[in-house]
Design an enzyme around this catalytic site. Structure first.
Site, PDB file in Angstrom:
ATOM      1  N   LYS A 253      47.392  67.176  23.363  1.00  0.00           N
ATOM      2  CA  LYS A 253      48.023  68.242  22.982  1.00  0.00           C
ATOM      3  C   LYS A 253      47.563  69.057  21.647  1.00  0.00           C
ATOM      4  O   LYS A 253      47.539  70.112  21.720  1.00  0.00           O
ATOM      5  CB  LYS A 253      49.596  67.724  22.868  1.00  0.00           C
ATOM      6  CG  LYS A 253      50.420  67.447  24.190  1.00  0.00           C
ATOM      7  CD  LYS A 253      51.776  67.211  23.937  1.00  0.00           C
ATOM      8  CE  LYS A 253      52.322  66.498  25.324  1.00  0.00           C
ATOM      9  NZ  LYS A 253      52.070  65.009  25.438  1.00  0.00           N
ATOM     10  N   TYR A 344      64.484  54.952  16.730  1.00  0.00           N
ATOM     11  CA  TYR A 344      63.285  55.210  15.956  1.00  0.00           C
ATOM     12  C   TYR A 344      62.407  56.723  16.192  1.00  0.00           C
ATOM     13  O   TYR A 344      62.377  57.214  15.240  1.00  0.00           O
ATOM     14  CB  TYR A 344      61.983  54.224  16.646  1.00  0.00           C
ATOM     15  CG  TYR A 344      60.461  54.421  16.279  1.00  0.00           C
ATOM     16  CD1 TYR A 344      60.465  54.342  14.674  1.00  0.00           C
ATOM     17  CD2 TYR A 344      59.425  54.937  16.739  1.00  0.00           C
ATOM     18  CE1 TYR A 344      59.256  54.147  14.139  1.00  0.00           C
ATOM     19  CE2 TYR A 344      58.197  54.714  16.159  1.00  0.00           C
ATOM     20  CZ  TYR A 344      58.093  54.573  14.998  1.00  0.00           C
ATOM     21  OH  TYR A 344      56.827  54.805  14.154  1.00  0.00           O
ATOM     22  N   CYS A 367      57.947  61.862  27.517  1.00  0.00           N
ATOM     23  CA  CYS A 367      57.605  61.606  28.839  1.00  0.00           C
ATOM     24  C   CYS A 367      58.485  60.745  29.534  1.00  0.00           C
ATOM     25  O   CYS A 367      57.921  59.801  30.190  1.00  0.00           O
ATOM     26  CB  CYS A 367      56.225  61.354  29.018  1.00  0.00           C
ATOM     27  SG  CYS A 367      55.646  59.814  27.979  1.00  0.00           S
TER      28      CYS A 367
HETATM   29  C1  LIG Z   1      53.200  59.712  23.130  1.00  0.00           C
HETATM   30  S1  LIG Z   1      51.978  59.269  22.068  1.00  0.00           S
HETATM   31  C2  LIG Z   1      51.455  61.009  21.507  1.00  0.00           C
HETATM   32  C3  LIG Z   1      50.458  61.436  22.656  1.00  0.00           C
HETATM   33  C4  LIG Z   1      49.675  62.779  22.129  1.00  0.00           C
HETATM   34  N1  LIG Z   1      50.516  63.634  21.584  1.00  0.00           N
HETATM   35  C5  LIG Z   1      48.884  63.502  23.324  1.00  0.00           C
HETATM   36  O1  LIG Z   1      49.060  64.425  23.930  1.00  0.00           O
HETATM   37  O2  LIG Z   1      47.615  62.976  23.406  1.00  0.00           O
HETATM   38  C6  LIG Z   1      52.792  58.828  20.574  1.00  0.00           C
HETATM   39  C7  LIG Z   1      51.838  58.845  19.293  1.00  0.00           C
HETATM   40  O3  LIG Z   1      52.761  58.454  18.214  1.00  0.00           O
HETATM   41  C8  LIG Z   1      52.104  57.553  17.313  1.00  0.00           C
HETATM   42  N2  LIG Z   1      53.248  57.031  16.349  1.00  0.00           N
HETATM   43  C9  LIG Z   1      54.029  56.158  16.474  1.00  0.00           C
HETATM   44  N3  LIG Z   1      54.740  56.146  15.354  1.00  0.00           N
HETATM   45  C10 LIG Z   1      54.164  56.802  14.505  1.00  0.00           C
HETATM   46  C11 LIG Z   1      54.142  56.943  12.877  1.00  0.00           C
HETATM   47  N4  LIG Z   1      55.388  56.503  12.360  1.00  0.00           N
HETATM   48  N5  LIG Z   1      53.546  57.914  12.393  1.00  0.00           N
HETATM   49  C12 LIG Z   1      52.659  58.784  13.020  1.00  0.00           C
HETATM   50  N6  LIG Z   1      52.337  58.354  14.102  1.00  0.00           N
HETATM   51  C13 LIG Z   1      53.296  57.321  15.103  1.00  0.00           C
HETATM   52  C14 LIG Z   1      51.612  56.497  18.130  1.00  0.00           C
HETATM   53  O4  LIG Z   1      50.526  55.796  17.591  1.00  0.00           O
HETATM   54  C15 LIG Z   1      51.047  57.476  19.409  1.00  0.00           C
HETATM   55  O5  LIG Z   1      49.563  57.767  19.368  1.00  0.00           O
END
Ligand SMILES: C[S@@+](CC[C@H](N)C(=O)[O-])C[C@H]1O[C@@H](n2cnc3c(N)ncnc32)[C@H](O)[C@@H]1O
Length: 429
Positions: A253, A344, A367
């Site tokens: 994204k 979370y 998603c």
């Molecule tokens: C659904 S994925 C994102 C996909 C991305 N937006 C894309 O379109 O390619 C969620 C992301 O949130 C990150 N994440 C989870 N907890 C987080 C935090 N506390 N701080 C920063 N990133 C975090 C994960 O590492 C993961 O890469």
């Protein structure tokens, strides 16, 4: 020995009886097969993962008191694969599926195991029993079926399960900072690659071909599901602004946002995992974007001070909207994961909202089909934060994806994953 079936069993063992992901393992094995066999490997692996519960139910009816868990992981998956072929692949003669199943059982077990496989597979081919319970029939965990039936009604729950068992669709997004959608389509035509345009999104194309065949067009496109492309459009960021993508990696994204603002502005792309940020950096480099600033950090202890005009928060979620592409999720997820994730996600949204300037826009997206992680989180957030309201002024082209004030990409209607998003504006005092 048929190499494609052999590879399928090796992958299934790692995915269904291990913790590897099919989308990681499949490409490794596909590359070792001739082109003509690659589609068959994908079909065998994905079909067997999707239908696992139905296959296990079928095999265990003929194991005479044994359970599949009494067998070794390799033999278990030999039986699952052969049963999948017998029940669902009409174009493969049943005798061939039985014979190849027995050959594989002999390869991975002793003679007794091969004769057990022979007896079981022949009986399955003769009987083809059909379960009564809808969740076994369509091979989903019972708890998930019941959740969807409670949230959306029984009929929709059934059609979601049926649709999840169809093959997934393959979409790309044209890198509009390098090539116009029209010129990209011309290139596809000259390579003899079939595609379908998406009326709402000119940069999105469904491709009817393998990823490998697009190798000549590297840098001109990104592989990205339609449902994800809609989310960056929903943010509708202006040029020359500060944009935060706060759960950014691997950057699908983020890079789309850079294309929407024609690379004019600042996009801070935060993610807590260094390895995932590395992938994001590589991707944005290949696509040639200069507006993206990747940062490794935890949103719960944000390393950012300045306020943003636009924020995208694409939270980690249960992923139940992506089961066509990632079917193993349904076998790994537990009911108690959903409320944990929702808590979370709310924390992440609270933190992210503190980084938005007055009058700014934040898009919260997932998603998943689980209401608790979708409007559940947004409604909780709005209750605690009266200075935010749901914003109506989204991109006009996206009207068809709207469900009341929310964006909800329906995976059945749109031949894609399911996506939920809410667009919130922070009031000016
Ligand atoms: C659904 S994925 C994102 C996909 C991305 N937006 C894309 O379109 O390619 C969620 C992301 O949130 C990150 N994440 C989870 N907890 C987080 C935090 N506390 N701080 C920063 N990133 C975090 C994960 O590492 C993961 O890469």
């Amino acid at each position: 020995m048929d190499k494609t079936r052999l590879f399928a069993v090796l992958i299934l063992k790692e995915v269904l009886d291990g913790s590897r992901w099919s989308n990681r393992l499949l490409p490794e094995f596909r590359n070792r097969l001739p082109y003509a066999e690659r589609g068959r490997l994908t079909e065998l692996v994905m079909g067997t993962i999707k239908m696992k519960l139905r296959l296990d139910w079928t095999v265990e009816r003929y194991l005479r008191g044994y359970k599949l868990s009494d067998l070794t992981p390799l033999i278990r998956n030999v039986l699952r694969l052969a049963t999948y072929e017998i029940l669902f692949l009409e174009k493969v003669p049943e005798y061939a599926s039985v014979k190849e199943g027995v050959n594989l059982a002999r390869r991975f077990g002793h003679r007794g195991v091969a004769s057990l496989a022979n007896a079981v597979l022949r009986k399955i081919a003769a009987g083809k029993p059909v379960p009564q319970e809808p969740w076994i029939l369509h091979s989903h965990p019972e708890w998930l079926y019941r959740r969807w039936a409670a949230a959306y009604g029984q009929e929709i729950a059934l059609s979601i399960m049926e649709d999840n068992n169809r093959p997934s669709n393959f979409y790309v997004r044209v890198n509009t900072s390098r090539i116009s959608p029209e010129d990209f389509r011309e290139k596809l035509r000259s390579l003899g690659i079939d595609y379908r345009e998406v009326p709402e999104l000119e940069e999105a194309l469904q491709i009817f071909s393998f990823r490998e065949e697009l190798a000549d067009l590297r840098g001109l496109f990104t592989v990205q599901d339609l449902s994800s492309q809609v989310v960056s459009r929903f943010l509708a960021p202006d040029k020359k602004r500060v944009i935060y993508d706060l759960a950014a990696a691997p950057g699908g994204k983020t890079t789309h946002v850079a294309e929407i603002i024609e690379d004019e502005g600042i996009i801070v792309a935060l993610d807590r995992y260094r390895s995932r940020i590395k992938t994001l950096r590589k991707r944005s480099g290949e696509l040639g974007h200069g507006s993206i600033y990747p940062v490794v950090g935890d949103l719960l202890k944000p390393p950012l001070r300045a306020l943003a005009d636009f924020i995208l928060l694409d939270v980690p979620c249960s992923g139940t909207g992506t089961l066509k592409r990632h079917p193993e999720i349904k076998w790994r997820l537990k009911p108690e994961d959903i409320p944990k994730l929702a808590r979370y996600q709310l924390k992440l949204l609270e933190r992210a909202s503190g980084l938005l300037r007055d009058g700014g826009i934040i898009v919260y997206s997932t998603c998943t089909l689980e209401l608790e992680e979708n409007e559940g989180v947004v409604e909780n957030f709005l209750r605690n934060n009266p200075e935010f309201r749901l914003s109506e002024d989204a991109d006009d082209n996206l009207k068809g994806f709207m469900d009341g004030p929310y964006l909800r990409v329906n995976g059945i209607v749109n031949r894609s994953d399911w996506t939920f998003a809410a667009r919130l504006r922070k009031k000016t005092p």
